[in-house]
Write a protein that holds these residues in place. Sequence first.
Motif, PDB file in Angstrom:
ATOM      1  N   ARG A 622      11.882 -76.550 -52.484  1.00 56.30           N
ATOM      2  CA  ARG A 622      11.094 -76.111 -53.633  1.00 56.30           C
ATOM      3  C   ARG A 622      11.800 -74.943 -54.306  1.00 56.30           C
ATOM      4  NH1 ARG A 622       6.245 -78.007 -54.454  1.00 56.30           N
ATOM      5  NH2 ARG A 622       5.572 -76.103 -55.545  1.00 56.30           N
ATOM      6  N   THR A 624      11.706 -72.659 -58.453  1.00 60.79           N
ATOM      7  CA  THR A 624      10.885 -72.360 -59.619  1.00 60.79           C
ATOM      8  C   THR A 624      10.694 -73.632 -60.439  1.00 60.79           C
ATOM      9  OG1 THR A 624      11.773 -70.106 -59.690  1.00 60.79           O
ATOM     10  CG2 THR A 624      10.732 -70.955 -61.709  1.00 60.79           C
ATOM     11  N   PRO A 625       9.485 -73.975 -60.808  1.00 62.12           N
ATOM     12  CA  PRO A 625       9.249 -75.217 -61.547  1.00 62.12           C
ATOM     13  C   PRO A 625      10.136 -75.325 -62.795  1.00 62.12           C
ATOM     14  CG  PRO A 625       7.171 -74.291 -60.840  1.00 62.12           C
ATOM     15  CD  PRO A 625       8.222 -73.274 -60.504  1.00 62.12           C
ATOM     16  N   SER A 626      10.741 -76.510 -62.947  1.00 60.73           N
ATOM     17  CA  SER A 626      11.587 -76.865 -64.093  1.00 60.73           C
ATOM     18  C   SER A 626      12.870 -76.041 -64.191  1.00 60.73           C
ATOM     19  CB  SER A 626      10.813 -76.753 -65.414  1.00 60.73           C
ATOM     20  OG  SER A 626       9.670 -77.584 -65.388  1.00 60.73           O
ATOM     21  N   GLU A 628      16.800 -74.936 -63.183  1.00 58.39           N
ATOM     22  CA  GLU A 628      18.015 -75.610 -62.746  1.00 58.39           C
ATOM     23  C   GLU A 628      18.385 -75.160 -61.342  1.00 58.39           C
ATOM     24  OE1 GLU A 628      22.200 -76.804 -64.765  1.00 58.39           O
ATOM     25  OE2 GLU A 628      21.857 -74.640 -64.592  1.00 58.39           O
ATOM     26  N   LEU A 650      17.536 -80.456 -61.735  1.00 62.54           N
ATOM     27  CA  LEU A 650      16.377 -79.704 -62.208  1.00 62.54           C
ATOM     28  C   LEU A 650      15.220 -79.881 -61.244  1.00 62.54           C
ATOM     29  CD1 LEU A 650      16.336 -80.497 -66.040  1.00 62.54           C
ATOM     30  CD2 LEU A 650      16.958 -78.326 -64.950  1.00 62.54           C
ATOM     31  N   SER A 652      11.330 -80.226 -60.439  1.00 62.69           N
ATOM     32  CA  SER A 652      10.246 -80.897 -61.160  1.00 62.69           C
ATOM     33  C   SER A 652       9.244 -79.860 -61.665  1.00 62.69           C
ATOM     34  CB  SER A 652       9.553 -81.880 -60.223  1.00 62.69           C
ATOM     35  OG  SER A 652       8.840 -81.171 -59.220  1.00 62.69           O
ATOM     36  N   PRO A 653       8.342 -80.267 -62.529  1.00 63.78           N
ATOM     37  CA  PRO A 653       7.307 -79.318 -62.986  1.00 63.78           C
ATOM     38  C   PRO A 653       6.494 -78.728 -61.831  1.00 63.78           C
ATOM     39  CG  PRO A 653       7.388 -81.214 -64.430  1.00 63.78           C
ATOM     40  CD  PRO A 653       8.281 -81.525 -63.284  1.00 63.78           C
ATOM     41  N   SER A 654       6.462 -79.435 -60.719  1.00 63.53           N
ATOM     42  CA  SER A 654       5.740 -78.887 -59.561  1.00 63.53           C
ATOM     43  C   SER A 654       6.650 -78.060 -58.669  1.00 63.53           C
ATOM     44  CB  SER A 654       5.128 -80.032 -58.744  1.00 63.53           C
ATOM     45  OG  SER A 654       6.155 -80.879 -58.240  1.00 63.53           O
ATOM     46  N   GLY A 655       7.959 -77.982 -58.986  1.00 60.58           N
ATOM     47  CA  GLY A 655       8.878 -77.149 -58.220  1.00 60.58           C
ATOM     48  C   GLY A 655       9.714 -77.891 -57.191  1.00 60.58           C
ATOM     49  N   ASP A 656       9.510 -79.191 -56.989  1.00 58.08           N
ATOM     50  CA  ASP A 656      10.301 -79.940 -56.009  1.00 58.08           C
ATOM     51  C   ASP A 656      11.684 -80.278 -56.586  1.00 58.08           C
ATOM     52  OD1 ASP A 656       8.249 -80.064 -54.083  1.00 58.08           O
ATOM     53  OD2 ASP A 656       7.298 -81.705 -55.202  1.00 58.08           O
TER      54      ASP A 656
END
Length: 707
Positions: A622, A624-626, A628, A650, A652-656
């Motif tokens: 995990r 920071t969301p979005s 690089e 990148l 994901s918006p959820s940080g994965d």
Amino acid sequence: MTGRLDRPGPFWAAAAALALVALWARLAGIGNVLTAGGVFLKPTDSHYYVRFALLQLTSFPGFASFDAYVNFPEGARIYWPPLHTWLVTAAVWLSGSRGPEAGAAFVGPLVAMAELLLVGVLARRTYGGATALVAMLGLALIPVSIESSALGNADHHVHEPFLAAALAVLLARAVGGGLCKAASGELPAAAGGELRAAVLAGLLLGASRLLTTLTVALIPCAAAGLALAAVVARERRGNISRAAVWCGTSAALSLWLGAALFGRLASLEYVELSSFPPVLAIGCFGLVAALTPSPLPRAGEGLTRCLRPWALAPTAVAIAAMGWQALRASSHLLGGDPLMALAAESQPLFRYLDWTVDLLGVSLLLLPLAVAGAARALKRAPALAPPLAFSVLLAALAFLAQARFTQALAGAVSVLAPLALPKLFEGASPRVARLAFGLAVLAALSFAPALTPIPPPAEPGHEALVRSTMRWLREHTPPPGEPPSYAVVAHHDMGHLLTLWAERPAVATPFSQAPWHLAGNARASAVMAACDDDEAYQLAKATGARYVLANPFYGILGRPEAEDERTLARRLLDQGGMATSRSVATAHFRLVHDSPEQRLRGKQGSWARVFEVVPGATLHGRATPSAEVVARLQLVTNLGRSLEYERRGLASPSGDFELLVAYPSYGQAEVRAGGPYLLESAGKSVRVQVLEQAAATGERIRVVGLE
């Protein structure tokens, strides 16, 4: 002088001298073949002949026609001629401790000498000593004839000048009625002698498929020679019709025997030892027999007349049976096969006139003159028809279709020229005759440069530049096993070297035309031309590739539309699979060896690079969301060069996030990491170790510390 050369002693003394001159010409490049760095054969079919010979040594007296190392994973039936293969096998066996390539290097010169003397014997019995010696001179020193049998060339094309010359002479004997052994008259042959010559020509056509792959071109040339003789010698059509029947029958039966012993009788594949050549013989010679009714009855003519209409039936069946294969052969001949469209020997001569001069030398000038002389005398000497037909048809094929036919053309011209050129100057004034004699002497002297030593090349050839890499593959990659469990993807021109020097299976090779060869080459080209890393990995995995060999290339076989800079082949060779401003780093092809040999011009770097195909380890966690996420690894190659391996992605918006990486950060490989991976994202960083097993098996490694 001419009469003296008809006597055995003077003839054989002159023939022996010619044979020694021919041998000297074929040894002119000895310093480039037998070198301190090893034996360098002519690339690259000669190299596969060595491997093929080694296979025969393990299976003799059987004939091994299947090689699991060619066109992996299916393997391939090798359609090369078995009798020539056994000649190479004998040379390899006799070479002993000197190595198999040292023995194979002498196959071309020794076979050429033996066949040169055979042509001399046949031509002397037919035309006399002087004509035979002139024919031998052409066979000995026409440049393409030297090239096809030079030291280091173990390929089967060595037989083609001999086959074309011998068939032209035998069919001339079969025609009879104008062999011109003496300048003052003709040499009429008894019917038995004509038929014997026709049978011998048919048997030689049958044997030709055991010596070379050109039989499918020799058969129509032979039939055309008989057809032309029938056109110009109406009074001899009965003889010619019978000659066609006997020649075609003996050719078909001997070709079927060869297919039964070494090939597949049930197949009509034109490139194989199959039923295609005998069916072709029936079609061609049957057509000649059916369309040459004799106006003059003679003993036995009744049977021939009864048979002749029936010859149309087998001819029609033969044409129907081989129709599809004939269309395929025509397509390949005209460039439909991707490899043949690329290979130099498969290009028509009219595109490269300077190369044409190099191949044919003075015979390029003599050919049209000889054709004109033969045409002038054809009605008086119909036995000129076979050598004329061979010369004209092979010249047409060489100039309009493929240069490979020049080797057989050299044999046909060697027979035609001494027979037909004198006809061109018959009845000329003494002054013109002296001029013609002077030109003939100059033509003979033009062969002199062939006797000078060949200097070493200005730059090393591809074989010298890649040899150490092939040795590295043999010594540092796991044995493939029997049957082999993996292959190496490389450009097709490396295929024979992989199977011989590296002793590793190849997907692509210089073999072509047969469906299994076309399929294997297409699979390798798909991998090398892939612009997407994951697509390239899936294609490599599907064809069983464990390694990829990258080396300089001028195009990807069968993929002229490929964007060169984006292809896997270019990215691996030029950037080593590292990231650039235009491409991302590979996640599936890791560099394991750089050759010490360097590229000769243009972009610098190793001439050959070996990559292992791996699923790659997945770094996941995990962040920071979005944001690089960047993974970097410092690498040092076996040559001490530094590389920076970098993979980006990148979250994901959820940080994965997930990143695939090809290299381990710890291990004993030649290309080693300078420490663990450095992962960075949104101002945070963390070090991660990736073990060898993780990258090789596709393990997932959890990363913490970037949240």
